[in-house]
Design an enzyme around this catalytic site. Structure first.
Site, mmCIF file in Angstrom:
data_model
loop_
_atom_site.group_PDB
_atom_site.id
_atom_site.type_symbol
_atom_site.label_atom_id
_atom_site.label_comp_id
_atom_site.label_asym_id
_atom_site.label_seq_id
_atom_site.Cartn_x
_atom_site.Cartn_y
_atom_site.Cartn_z
ATOM 1 C CD GLU A 190 -5.754 5.361 0.372
ATOM 2 O OE1 GLU A 190 -4.783 6.125 0.511
ATOM 3 O OE2 GLU A 190 -5.935 4.354 1.076
ATOM 4 C CG HIS A 209 -1.824 1.155 1.345
ATOM 5 N ND1 HIS A 209 -3.141 1.105 0.947
ATOM 6 C CD2 HIS A 209 -1.631 2.432 1.780
ATOM 7 C CE1 HIS A 209 -3.711 2.289 1.146
ATOM 8 N NE2 HIS A 209 -2.809 3.111 1.648
ATOM 9 C CD GLU A 210 1.600 3.691 3.695
ATOM 10 O OE1 GLU A 210 1.890 4.781 3.154
ATOM 11 O OE2 GLU A 210 0.512 3.498 4.274
ATOM 12 C CG HIS A 254 0.307 6.281 -0.624
ATOM 13 N ND1 HIS A 254 -0.706 7.024 -1.181
ATOM 14 C CD2 HIS A 254 -0.275 5.575 0.393
ATOM 15 C CE1 HIS A 254 -1.856 6.774 -0.520
ATOM 16 N NE2 HIS A 254 -1.621 5.890 0.418
HETATM 17 ZN ZN ZN Z 1 -3.100 5.217 1.801
#
Ligand code: ZN
Length: 505
Positions: free
Chosen positions: A299, A269-270, A273
């Site tokens: 996101e 997830h990170e 980003h």
């Molecule tokens: Zn996030």
């Protein structure tokens, strides 16, 4: 020097202050000893005060006017209105006007009120008791309404609050899409509930060596294309991504010895980003345009790499043998199929941050509806737990046994972050709209992922999205990439296809 380079010089100094502030914030959550907290709060407040004063000063406005005239003249002479410099002026003007609209007394009052509210909320949550927090939330809602009035709106007060995180996105559009999604997702959750997999995600809750978890996560994100010459990963209690330059992007993650998901999916997830932050065009370095278009667009990138790639069958075809090699005992009884199902277990639960791909959106829609009710006066703070539980029952068929597992679970409201929640679900929706386009553009994407190859995917994202940074808003980017606005269809199709196949519904 003409006005444009003068403006750029001034903005570059402000960007430096923001990045210095981000750096000490990163340090606070990674390596700072607890004793440093008080001093760090002062340092952070000072840097933010100086950068805010510099940005909102008359001089910035004067340079913006002069630079706008210079860009207009260049435009008349043929400069592309989407050129970096033209966009720098228009985006900065939007930021400048927004920042000047809010009286400093209101900013200070919100800071004071939320500072107190966070403390009270922490206690209230520990005791699972809404009553002490209720008047503080009422005060915050009142201040947020004043904030909406100061920022200005034409349709709904929530527009002004949402605009802080998702520029130019309108409440009515978000509501229409959420309303369109809700009945289908509720029906899907019900259908899955009737067929629940009795094993669930038990395998993820075995004991996994922390260092091996860390190494496995790194192996995956190296393959994803995260550039460790321009970034690094460290540990933090609450995972986040920040950056001090396009060429210095910091990921953080947490590792739980008895649960595989936080480190594994949190890292992916990170990294999503982080790939966005590393992908801004180098021509935007040292300008305010080197940032994500919106929280929702940001996101969409984390969800794409975490869920659409990282929880997919092709991904696990490649990585499951590697994971089993790292954890031969823990995964001895697992097949690719059983592990894939465990990683995609769907089950209604009380806590948003632990929710699966299907139920997650319902947690967000609940908060979005309640925030609108609060801001528009249909709901008062004292009645929030009751309204919360009624919606949990309607959406997920469960009622939280305690308020700590209900209306007190998130820090956002006590922090004054009203209008922030919907961006999480916008990220999910946008990720699927992009995914549709990507699969058309890269017909053999599945095959590439099965072979652990992500370069073509990353390149598509770089060209179509990442490079632009904040030059365009999320509605503009959606228009450019998909030819339309928010569209719930790809999201619904994805959930129904993927989980229909897993659960046979
Ligand atoms: Zn996030």
């Amino acid at each position: 020097m003409t006005p444009l380079p003068q403006l750029k010089t001034r903005l570059a100094e402000i960007v430096d202050l923001h990045h210095a502030s981000a750096l000490i914030g990163w340090d606070q959550q990674t390596y700072m000893p607890t004793g440093g907290g008080a001093a760090r709060a002062e340092q952070s407040a000072t840097l933010q005060k100086i950068s805010h004063e510099m940005f909102t000063a008359e001089e910035t406005g004067r340079l913006l006017d002069a630079a706008a005239a210079e860009v207009a003249a260049a435009g008349a002479a043929g400069l592309d209105p989407d050129a970096d410099e033209a966009r720098l002026v228009s985006v900065t003007r939007r930021d400048y006007e927004k920042a000047r609209k809010v009286p400093s007394e209101l900013v200070a009052e919100i800071a004071r009120a939320t500072g107190q509210a966070i403390e009270v909320w922490t206690q209230a949550r520990a005791q699972s008791n809404w009553a002490p927090f209720s008047p503080y939330l009422a005060r915050i809602i009142d201040l947020e309404r004043q904030l909406a009035d100061a920022l200005g709106y034409t349709d709904r007060p929530y527009d002004a609050l949402l605009d802080q995180y998702e520029p130019e996105m309108k409440t009515a559009e978000v509501q229409a899409v959420f309303d369109a999604i809700k009945p289908d997702v509720i029906a899907l959750v019900k259908a899955i509930g009737a067929k629940a997999n009795p094993l669930g995600d038990k395998v993820l809750h075995r004991e996994y060596d922390e260092q091996k978890q860390w190494s496995f996560g790194l192996e995956v994100i190296k393959r994803y294309g995260f550039d460790f010459d321009r970034g690094r990963q460290d540990r933090s209690v609450h995972p986040f991504t920040t950056s001090f330059s396009i060429n210095d992007v910091r990921l953080t993650t947490r590792v739980d010895r008895n649960f595989l998901s936080p480190a594994l999916f949190g890292t992916l997830h990170e990294c999503g980003h982080g790939l966005y932050e590393q992908g801004f065009s180098q021509t935007l370095e040292h300008t305010p345009l080197a940032d994500g278009a919106s929280l929702g667009m940001h996101e969409s990138q984390s969800r794409l790499w975490e869920n659409l790639v990282g929880r997919s069958k092709p991904f696990w075809k490649f990585f499951f043998p590697k994971l089993r090699a790292a954890f031969p005992e823990q995964l001895a009884d697992q097949t690719l199929e059983s592990f894939y199902r465990a990683a995609n277990t769907v089950s209604p639960s009380f806590i948003r941050v632990e929710a699966d791909e299907v139920t997650y959106g319902l947690h967000i829609m609940l908060r979005f509806e309640m925030e609108n009710d609060l801001i528009e006066g249909r709901l008062v703070a004292a009645d929030v737990p009751e309204a919360w539980n009624a919606r949990m029952q309607e959406f997920l068929g469960i009622t939280p046994p305690t308020t700590a597992e209900g209306a007190l679970q998130d820090v956002h409201w006590s922090s004054g972050l009203i209008g922030y929640f919907p961006t999480y679900q916008l990220g999910n929706l946008i990720s699927l709209q992009l995914w549709d386009k990507i699969n058309t553009a890269i017909p053999d994407l599945t095959d590439q992922i099965e072979h652990g190859e992500f370069g073509v995917l990353l390149q598509w994202l770089r060209v179509n999205l990442h490079q632009h940074g904040r030059k365009f808003t999320s509605p503009e980017l959606l228009q450019r990439i998909t030819g339309g606005g928010l569209n719930p269809a790809p999201y619904l199709k994805y959930l129904n296809t993927k989980f229909g196949e897993i659960y046979g519904v």
